[in-house]
Design a protein around this motif. Structure first.
Motif, PDB file in Angstrom:
ATOM      1  N   ALA A 196     -24.328  -7.954  39.074  1.00 23.06           N
ATOM      2  CA  ALA A 196     -23.743  -7.408  40.303  1.00 23.06           C
ATOM      3  C   ALA A 196     -22.222  -7.491  40.284  1.00 23.06           C
ATOM      4  O   ALA A 196     -21.547  -6.606  40.807  1.00 23.06           O
ATOM      5  N   GLU A 197     -21.666  -8.510  39.649  1.00 27.33           N
ATOM      6  CA  GLU A 197     -20.209  -8.647  39.580  1.00 27.33           C
ATOM      7  C   GLU A 197     -19.586  -7.607  38.660  1.00 27.33           C
ATOM      8  O   GLU A 197     -18.426  -7.262  38.799  1.00 27.33           O
ATOM      9  N   PHE A 198     -20.352  -7.102  37.708  1.00 30.05           N
ATOM     10  CA  PHE A 198     -19.875  -6.155  36.701  1.00 30.05           C
ATOM     11  C   PHE A 198     -20.014  -4.702  37.175  1.00 30.05           C
ATOM     12  O   PHE A 198     -19.286  -3.821  36.738  1.00 30.05           O
ATOM     13  N   LEU A 199     -20.959  -4.452  38.062  1.00 30.15           N
ATOM     14  CA  LEU A 199     -21.335  -3.079  38.424  1.00 30.15           C
ATOM     15  C   LEU A 199     -20.281  -2.284  39.199  1.00 30.15           C
ATOM     16  O   LEU A 199     -20.138  -1.085  38.944  1.00 30.15           O
ATOM     17  N   PRO A 200     -19.527  -2.872  40.127  1.00 30.41           N
ATOM     18  CA  PRO A 200     -18.546  -2.048  40.853  1.00 30.41           C
ATOM     19  C   PRO A 200     -17.501  -1.398  39.942  1.00 30.41           C
ATOM     20  O   PRO A 200     -17.180  -0.222  40.110  1.00 30.41           O
TER      21      PRO A 200
END
Length: 130
Positions: A99-103
């Motif tokens: 989730a931290e990588f997706l944006p």
């Protein structure tokens, strides 16, 4: 041994990237590999069995391959991520951690007009030389 990976869970993600975004995607995927080194499990129910990234040109058609020829290129680069997990929970856990990588990835997809294909939580049905 044949079929040793049958039943394992995989994810395949492909990005078709115009030339203007290729270096950005190379850098992002290098960062993803470092993320995977730090976050992946090498044993147990969350075990990551295989991780790879491939890169190459997108071709205009595929029929020429059977003639031993390479078709014309489209000008886009294909990046493909492939991961295999011992159990489905490993992939589920990875998506949550990602989730931290997706944006940043979503922003790059939009910025460079990248075509994205995600095939997640698929089960391996055949494998050779595992």
């Amino acid at each position: 041994m044949a079929n040793a990976l049958v039943g394992k869970t995989s994810v395949t993600i492909s990005w078709l990237v115009p030339d203007v975004g290729v270096e950005t995607f190379r850098e992002m995927l290098q960062g993803h590999m470092e993320f995977m080194k730090a976050k992946s499990h090498s044993e147990g129910p969350l075990e990551l069995i295989h991780y790879s990234i491939s890169e190459g040109p997108e071709y205009k058609e595929w029929g020429s391959f059977a003639k031993g020829e390479l078709p014309d290129k489209t000008g886009r680069t294909v990046f493909t991520l492939f991961e295999i997990y011992a159990e489905e929970d490993g992939l589920k856990h990875h998506w949550i951690e990602s989730a931290e990588f997706l944006p940043a990835m979503a922003e790059a997809v939009e910025l460079f007009n990248v075509e994205l294909f995600i095939f997640s939580h698929t089960k391996i049905t055949q494998s050779l030389w595992d």
